[in-house]
Scaffold this active site. Structure first.
Site, short mmCIF file in Angstrom:
data_model
loop_
_atom_site.label_atom_id
_atom_site.label_comp_id
_atom_site.label_asym_id
_atom_site.label_seq_id
_atom_site.Cartn_x
_atom_site.Cartn_y
_atom_site.Cartn_z
N LEU A 6 -5.78 14.47 -0.73
CA LEU A 6 -5.96 13.31 0.02
C LEU A 6 -7.05 12.95 0.06
O LEU A 6 -7.75 13.65 0.75
CB LEU A 6 -4.88 13.12 1.12
N LYS A 41 -0.34 9.40 0.17
CA LYS A 41 0.20 9.65 1.30
C LYS A 41 1.65 9.48 1.54
O LYS A 41 2.08 8.53 2.27
CB LYS A 41 -1.05 9.03 2.43
N GLU A 87 -7.07 21.88 -0.21
CA GLU A 87 -7.63 21.24 1.30
C GLU A 87 -6.47 22.02 2.14
O GLU A 87 -6.05 23.05 2.01
CB GLU A 87 -7.27 19.72 1.11
N TYR A 90 3.00 6.50 4.44
CA TYR A 90 2.92 6.38 5.96
C TYR A 90 1.08 6.64 6.23
O TYR A 90 0.44 6.90 5.25
CB TYR A 90 3.16 7.57 6.71
#
Length: 282
Positions: A201, A145, A177, A32
């Protein structure tokens, strides 16, 4: 949001149907993207589309459109919903097939996209947020993702229950993260953040901030921090499509710096805002 793309059809949302055996529903077998819209303009659209295709390639999912066609589909969606400020969510799954774990030969990808009205979190930009630390229990391909977000969901829930805006993830003692963001520490005017490998990411907003930092003469070092190092930073902030550049003023019980958004964070916020305004006027 009143319209939705389902494959090649732009329709009213109440008309949309997805098969119960779609692999996105049963396996999370898909990817996505979330794209920010400012005053009807798609921000960093090309970068988002490139990452969308890259994620799909990593999972060997074939997106049934060229990038140019997909760009127009998203633009048409924003126009149909007359979206001013908000997001476009789009995803592609491996498609519909009888339930089996290995890739089905007969499946073709399912594409969906819709808009969401969302104001910019101005108060968060100005005042900063509180966060919690959380074990990074996600899989080892966070650079994709994908729709598999349970690790992030559990982390975000922990933050929500602690009345915090974000959870900062760490693998043992190494900060990676946020649950839905990239995280940075600032020490003596130098910005530190985890390198863009399989454990994080590579954020689109992250890339914009890197460009902003270069233009402002701010050094960024892609170097993993320990939790202890993060807690002793002069400033901490996080970035994402929704959060943009948001200061972090507290992690668990530790106040960061003087408990106010710091000078370097402010400079990067201002530089990012200039990029947003530039995108609106183009």
């Amino acid at each position: 949001m009143t319209h939705i793309w389902v494959n090649d059809q732009l329709m009213n949302r109440n008309e949309a149907k997805i098969d119960a055996e779609d692999r996105g529903y049963q396996f999370g077998d898909g990817v996505y993207e979330v794209i920010k819209v400012y005053k009807g303009n798609l921000f960093e659209m090309e970068a988002h589309i490139n990452r969308f295709y890259r994620s799909a390639d990593e999972l060997r999912i074939i997106i049934p459109y060229t990038k140019d066609v997909l760009h127009k589909m998203v633009y048409d969606l924003v126009e149909a919903d007359q979206l001013n400020t908000g997001h476009v969510y789009m995803q592609v799954t491996r498609g519909v097939a009888e339930r089996q774990h290995y890739f089905p030969d007969e499946a073709s990808a399912t594409f969906t996209a819709y808009t969401q009205v969302s104001d910019r979190p101005v108060e968060q930009f100005e005042q900063g947020v509180k966060t919690v630390l959380y074990d990074d229990i996600r899989w080892l391909r966070c650079d994709i993702k994908s729709l598999n977000l349970l690790g992030a969901v559990l982390a975000k829930q922990a933050a929500h229950e602690a009345d915090c805006a974000e959870a900062i993830l760490h693998r043992e003692d190494i900060v990676t993260e946020g649950s839905s963001s990239n995280v940075y520490g600032v020490k003596n005017g130098i910005v530190y953040t985890h390198p863009a490998n399989n454990l994080i990411l590579k954020g689109i907003t992250r890339d914009v901030v890197f460009r902003c930092a270069k233009e402002q003469g701010i050094e960024i070092v892609e170097e993993a921090m320990t939790v202890e190092e993060l807690l002793t930073m002069d400033e901490v902030f996080f970035t994402s499509t929704g959060a943009e550049v948001s200061p972090i003023i507290q992690i668990n019980d530790t106040i960061i710096g003087d408990g106010e958004p710091g000078e370097t964070t402010r400079k990067l916020q201002q530089a990012f805002e200039a990029k947003v305004q530039e995108s609106i006027t183009i």
